[in-house]
Design an enzyme around this catalytic site. Structure first.
Site, PDB file in Angstrom:
ATOM      1  N   ASP A 106      76.994  83.882  72.698  1.00  0.00           N
ATOM      2  CA  ASP A 106      76.065  83.232  71.769  1.00  0.00           C
ATOM      3  C   ASP A 106      76.773  82.744  70.514  1.00  0.00           C
ATOM      4  O   ASP A 106      77.451  83.515  69.833  1.00  0.00           O
ATOM      5  CB  ASP A 106      74.959  84.215  71.377  1.00  0.00           C
ATOM      6  CG  ASP A 106      74.054  84.547  72.552  1.00  0.00           C
ATOM      7  OD1 ASP A 106      73.246  83.699  72.923  1.00  0.00           O
ATOM      8  OD2 ASP A 106      74.188  85.663  73.102  1.00  0.00           O
ATOM      9  N   ASP A 164      83.086  85.945  73.557  1.00  0.00           N
ATOM     10  CA  ASP A 164      81.693  86.137  73.203  1.00  0.00           C
ATOM     11  C   ASP A 164      80.916  84.960  73.804  1.00  0.00           C
ATOM     12  O   ASP A 164      81.519  83.986  74.269  1.00  0.00           O
ATOM     13  CB  ASP A 164      81.544  86.159  71.681  1.00  0.00           C
ATOM     14  CG  ASP A 164      80.115  86.345  71.235  1.00  0.00           C
ATOM     15  OD1 ASP A 164      79.439  87.243  71.749  1.00  0.00           O
ATOM     16  OD2 ASP A 164      79.676  85.575  70.364  1.00  0.00           O
TER      17      ASP A 164
END
Length: 231
Positions: A16, A14
């Protein structure tokens, strides 16, 4: 005991709140939107939107704020505000660059982000991570973003690996649900204080020595290495 396989064939990250410290940008934007509707913004409200796509966050805010027909409008405002905040820059989170480069030296890697492409590119560039990834996938490039599995399935297909032989790194329950639905192992460093999403490994930081011990075993093809303890 929980385990991450040292014979993993790929690692998908991922972005953020996991690799790049963009959550403050999102929080500033979300706080402003809630304030404009006369509501405070704290951990309870953050839990409603963290890890969601812009569109899903807009819908969640609209429901919470009592204006269910305003989801698209709030999503557009959120995107504008986050774009403005992110233009000031965001740094890589501790240990992110080192872990990404160590994984890249052992197996294929990719990014699967619930941000739209424009924000994902800015985040990776701002943190100095753009050159680390030959492959990245954004929420607006798939039919169904997280928590659906499509982003992770697309990443694994592009890398030429089975999801069941891959590891996802996530920070939110939304992302974990996506990775789990796709069939990946999941390592979690929560960005929301006190959160403990389902996981195969859970830590407080990407600097955790256990992770780096695990990475040193990647590519060895010799079973799995036990790491971490269930909370």
């Amino acid at each position: 005991m929980s385990s991450l396989p040292t014979n993993a064939e790929a690692v998908v990250f991922d972005c953020d709140g996991l690799l790049v410290n963009t959550e403050p940008c999102w929080t500033v934007a979300e706080t402003a939107i809630f304030a404009a509707h006369g509501h405070p913004f704290g951990p309870e409200q953050k839990a409603l939107v963290i890890g969601r796509s812009v569109e899903a966050a807009g819908e969640a805010m609209a429901q919470y704020l009592g204006c269910p027909d305003a989801g698209a409008e709030l999503a557009a405002e959120l995107l504008t505000r986050v774009r403005e905040e992110l233009s000031r820059g965001a740094a890589a989170l501790p240990g992110a660059a080192e872990l990404v480069r160590a994984c890249r030296a052992a197996v294929p890697i990719a990014v699967a982000s619930n941000s739209p492409r424009e924000l994902l590119d800015v985040a990776l560039w701002s943190a100095g991570l753009t050159d680390c990834f030959a492959h990245s996938f954004a929420a607006d490039e798939v039919r169904l973003p997280k928590p659906a599995p499509e982003l992770y399935l697309t990443a694994c297909e592009t890398l030429g690996v089975d999801p069941e032989h891959s590891v996802a790194f996530e920070d939110s329950a939304t992302g974990v649900a996506s990775a789990r639905a796709a069939g990946l192992y999941v390592a979690v460093v929560p960005s929301l204080a006190g959160a403990e999403p389902e996981h195969d490994w859970l830590g407080a930081s990407l600097t955790d020595p256990e992770l780096h011990d695990w990475v040193r075993g990647l590519g060895a093809g010799a079973g799995s290495w036990k790491v971490g303890t269930e909370a």
